[in-house]
Design a protein around this motif. Structure first.
Motif, PDB file in Angstrom:
ATOM      1  N   ARG A 181       0.838  -1.196   0.000  1.00 18.34           N
ATOM      2  CA  ARG A 181       0.000   0.000   0.000  1.00 18.34           C
ATOM      3  C   ARG A 181       0.876   1.249   0.000  1.00 18.34           C
ATOM      4  O   ARG A 181       1.954   1.267   0.610  1.00 18.34           O
ATOM      5  CB  ARG A 181      -0.916   0.009   1.226  1.00 18.34           C
ATOM      6  N   ALA A 182       0.406   2.272  -0.706  1.00 20.81           N
ATOM      7  CA  ALA A 182       1.062   3.582  -0.667  1.00 20.81           C
ATOM      8  C   ALA A 182       0.307   4.467   0.313  1.00 20.81           C
ATOM      9  O   ALA A 182      -0.916   4.602   0.228  1.00 20.81           O
ATOM     10  CB  ALA A 182       1.069   4.214  -2.051  1.00 20.81           C
ATOM     11  N   ILE A 183       1.026   5.068   1.268  1.00 24.42           N
ATOM     12  CA  ILE A 183       0.402   5.901   2.305  1.00 24.42           C
ATOM     13  C   ILE A 183       1.001   7.306   2.243  1.00 24.42           C
ATOM     14  O   ILE A 183       2.227   7.465   2.211  1.00 24.42           O
ATOM     15  CB  ILE A 183       0.628   5.296   3.710  1.00 24.42           C
ATOM     16  N   ARG A 184       0.128   8.317   2.222  1.00 21.09           N
ATOM     17  CA  ARG A 184       0.579   9.714   2.252  1.00 21.09           C
ATOM     18  C   ARG A 184       0.606  10.188   3.702  1.00 21.09           C
ATOM     19  O   ARG A 184      -0.368  10.070   4.436  1.00 21.09           O
ATOM     20  CB  ARG A 184      -0.350  10.605   1.430  1.00 21.09           C
ATOM     21  N   VAL A 185       1.757  10.699   4.138  1.00 21.36           N
ATOM     22  CA  VAL A 185       1.919  11.182   5.512  1.00 21.36           C
ATOM     23  C   VAL A 185       1.309  12.578   5.628  1.00 21.36           C
ATOM     24  O   VAL A 185       1.674  13.493   4.876  1.00 21.36           O
ATOM     25  CB  VAL A 185       3.404  11.218   5.918  1.00 21.36           C
TER      26      VAL A 185
ATOM     27  N   GLU B  56      -5.085  -5.517   7.975  1.00 16.22           N
ATOM     28  CA  GLU B  56      -5.496  -4.811   9.193  1.00 16.22           C
ATOM     29  C   GLU B  56      -4.359  -3.967   9.768  1.00 16.22           C
ATOM     30  O   GLU B  56      -4.611  -2.878  10.313  1.00 16.22           O
ATOM     31  CB  GLU B  56      -6.018  -5.787  10.244  1.00 16.22           C
ATOM     32  N   ASP B  57      -3.114  -4.428   9.632  1.00 19.13           N
ATOM     33  CA  ASP B  57      -1.987  -3.619  10.096  1.00 19.13           C
ATOM     34  C   ASP B  57      -1.794  -2.400   9.200  1.00 19.13           C
ATOM     35  O   ASP B  57      -1.461  -1.308   9.679  1.00 19.13           O
ATOM     36  CB  ASP B  57      -0.707  -4.460  10.107  1.00 19.13           C
ATOM     37  N   LEU B  58      -2.003  -2.594   7.893  1.00 21.29           N
ATOM     38  CA  LEU B  58      -1.889  -1.459   6.967  1.00 21.29           C
ATOM     39  C   LEU B  58      -2.997  -0.448   7.210  1.00 21.29           C
ATOM     40  O   LEU B  58      -2.765   0.769   7.111  1.00 21.29           O
ATOM     41  CB  LEU B  58      -1.935  -1.964   5.519  1.00 21.29           C
ATOM     42  N   ASP B  59      -4.197  -0.919   7.544  1.00 21.01           N
ATOM     43  CA  ASP B  59      -5.303   0.002   7.856  1.00 21.01           C
ATOM     44  C   ASP B  59      -4.969   0.848   9.089  1.00 21.01           C
ATOM     45  O   ASP B  59      -5.182   2.066   9.102  1.00 21.01           O
ATOM     46  CB  ASP B  59      -6.590  -0.782   8.112  1.00 21.01           C
ATOM     47  N   ALA B  60      -4.451   0.166  10.128  1.00 18.59           N
ATOM     48  CA  ALA B  60      -4.103   0.891  11.355  1.00 18.59           C
ATOM     49  C   ALA B  60      -2.984   1.897  11.096  1.00 18.59           C
ATOM     50  O   ALA B  60      -3.010   3.025  11.607  1.00 18.59           O
ATOM     51  CB  ALA B  60      -3.676  -0.108  12.437  1.00 18.59           C
TER      52      ALA B  60
ATOM     53  N   GLU C  96      -3.269   9.060   5.053  1.00 16.06           N
ATOM     54  CA  GLU C  96      -4.309   8.557   4.173  1.00 16.06           C
ATOM     55  C   GLU C  96      -3.692   7.706   3.065  1.00 16.06           C
ATOM     56  O   GLU C  96      -2.486   7.771   2.800  1.00 16.06           O
ATOM     57  CB  GLU C  96      -5.069   9.726   3.542  1.00 16.06           C
ATOM     58  N   SER C  97      -4.572   6.908   2.419  1.00 15.88           N
ATOM     59  CA  SER C  97      -4.124   6.094   1.301  1.00 15.88           C
ATOM     60  C   SER C  97      -3.783   6.983   0.117  1.00 15.88           C
ATOM     61  O   SER C  97      -4.451   7.989  -0.127  1.00 15.88           O
ATOM     62  CB  SER C  97      -5.218   5.092   0.909  1.00 15.88           C
TER      63      SER C  97
END
Length: 538
Positions: free
Chosen positions: A201-205, A259-263, A270-271
């Motif tokens: 997953r790519a996550i924007r900080v 679930e770890d990526l969601d947390a 955000e994604s």
């Protein structure tokens, strides 16, 4: 046809194996017998005509190969689990063995069996051929021929129910308690990461509170079970490391379970999947096989990838299971790893790991043969508890215990003891089929012929009381009182390979193998001693 099969035991072996495997794959009310059906097909063939026989050598070979391959694959888990929960598991095992012995004492006095019959019934109801061998050894030394026949008949009549007892109890309690095996595997994935699905997953900080804090400190604080990969900052892409810190606007690639990526996404921001293309840059991801024996058996941290290459291993696929990579992850032959590295480093990384599927199809006969030989030699050693009680680990206990030790070591110098996953699975299947087909054919005639004897019913009933009674009680005790997960408990109750195979098919995960490897070595030795004590005391 009977004459052809009796004169060609090798043909008989594969006919039984083929028909058993075919029948085992037929769904029966949502379940399959699996390889266990080979045992029952063998019993049917053996009951047709006494001339149908498979040499005992095939049984011995199958048993040794099966337990050795099981031990190699479960060695690390066996020792790790005992370090964590050894006391609890030993107490449960002691209760299970004690109840089985008390049940054997009970049927001895209720039905008036001879001591040899009782010992044989106990060995059969616990499906312990090694225990029967120990009793027969004592009887042979004392020249009690009638006792030899009684022990063998007791074993033969009680063995089939010994295999079925745990299976019946497993099905009853799974339906009664409505066990969700998929959810159970999910709940245990951190302790036993056998069937987890790894995602990227790519996550924007967007959160300022995480700025200027190294990843190593964040992982230590939040216990993140993820792997950070490439990071995009102002259109520049870098490979993250333990010292990397985040800034608002950064986009980071992360691997982990959903679930770890969601947390993690909720914590960091955000994604950022849409419109982000990490592929069009200097860093690329690649999957390769571990076929280089110099790498097998080593932890990822020991490879010093950071010094040689700019690369990060994110996940390891072992068989059908995805494992999240960490510095402590030990690589094994046959693993498929996924990593991110610079384009110019890809050829060097391929060379380092091997990436040869052809090599993985081969077995290192030196390490396999040496390990098996050491196990068989261990099985030949006679242990003397008293003047009357002596036992050997035999062709099952010796190879299994040696395999657990070697599997835990993984390698000694240049010798790699473990096998590629696919090769291990193939050997395990072949060994199990040889074992079940031979036991079935060799026991079939005795089983069916003694059913005509009036006393045979009571022998069968006694074996059923021991096997089914022990299984029902210990499933309840293990799950309700000791809080052992049902999947693992199913493996702990699998005192015979056919039961283990049924448990693996039923649960749809590898957790029963964990329980089997934990309990089988100790239970094997204990049953050998208990069977001899029953004979000597009664």
């Amino acid at each position: 046809m009977i004459e052809i099969l009796s004169e060609n035991p090798l043909l008989l072996l594969f006919v039984v194996a083929a028909l058993g495997y075919l029948i085992g794959n037929i769904p029966i009310r949502g379940s399959k017998l699996g390889v266990a059906a080979v045992l029952f097909v063998g019993l049917a063939f053996g009951g047709i005509d006494p001339s149908l026989q498979i040499p005992e050598f095939v049984l011995t070979l199958g048993l040794a190969i099966f337990v050795y391959s099981i031990g190699l694959s479960n060695g690390p888990g066996f020792f790790a689990s005992f370090r964590k929960k050894g006391r609890k598991q030993l107490i449960f095992l002691a209760i299970m063995l004690l109840f089985g012995a008390l049940a054997a004492l009970g049927i001895h006095f209720i039905f008036g069996f001879s001591s040899a019959s009782t010992a044989g019934i106990y060995a059969g109801s616990t499906t312990s051929t090694a225990a029967l061998a120990g009793v027969l050894d004592i009887l042979s030394q004392r020249g009690i021929q009638s006792g030899l026949d009684q022990a063998v008949i007791g074993y033969s009549l009680s063995y089939p129910m010994g295999a079925l007892g745990a299976i019946i109890a497993m099905v009853i309690f799974q339906r009664l308690w409505k066990i969700d095996f998929r959810q159970e595997a999910k709940d245990l994935r951190k302790e036993y990461p056998l069937d987890q699905v790894i995602e990227n997953r790519a996550i924007r900080v967007t959160q300022d509170k995480f700025c200027n804090i190294p990843i190593r400190d964040l992982r230590r604080k939040y216990k993140w079970q993820v792997v950070f990969g490439r990071l995009m900052r102002n259109q520049d892409i870098i490979l993250s490391n333990w010292d990397t810190s985040f800034c608002p606007g950064d986009i980071i690639r992360v691997a982990g379970v959903a679930e770890d990526l969601d947390a993690l996404t909720d914590l960091l921001g955000e994604s950022a999947e849409a419109g982000i293309h990490f592929e069009e840059n200097e860093y690329q991801h690649l999957r390769v096989f571990i076929s280089n024996s110099d790498v097998a058996g080593k932890q990822i941290s020991a490879l010093n990838l950071e010094e040689q290459f700019s690369a990060i291993i994110s996940r390891v696929r072992r068989g059908d299971n995805d494992l999240l990579a960490s510095g402590d992850t030990v690589l094994e032959l046959g693993d498929q790893i996924r990593f991110v590295a610079r384009k110019r480093d890809l050829p060097g990384l391929k060379k380092l790991f091997g990436d040869s599927y052809h090599s993985l199809s081969q077995i290192n006969l030196f390490s396999f043969g040496l390990g098996m030989a050491l196990g068989l030699l261990l099985g030949m050693i006679t242990f003397e508890l008293t003047e009357d009680i002596r036992f050997r680990l035999g062709f099952a206990g010796g190879p299994l215990i040696m395999a657990l030790v070697l599997g835990n070591l993984r390698r000694t110098g240049s010798i790699v003891w473990t096998l590629p996953y696919s090769a291990n699975l193939t050997l395990r299947q072949i060994g199990l089929i040889f074992l079940l087909a031979t036991i079935g054919v060799r026991s079939g005639h005795t089983f069916f012929s003694t059913l005509n004897d009036a006393s045979a019913f009571f022998v069968f009933l006694g074996g059923t009381i021991i096997s089914l009674g022990t299984a029902l009680l210990m499933f309840w005790v293990g799950y309700r009182l000791f809080k052992i997960p049902f999947s693992i408990l199913s493996g702990m109750m699998a005192n015979q390979p056919a039961i283990l195979d049924f448990a693996l098919t039923r649960t749809g995960n590898q957790l029963p193998s964990v329980g089997f490897a934990l309990m089988f070595p100790i239970a094997l030795i204990a049953k050998i001693v208990i069977a001899q004590v029953l004979f000597l005391l009664l």
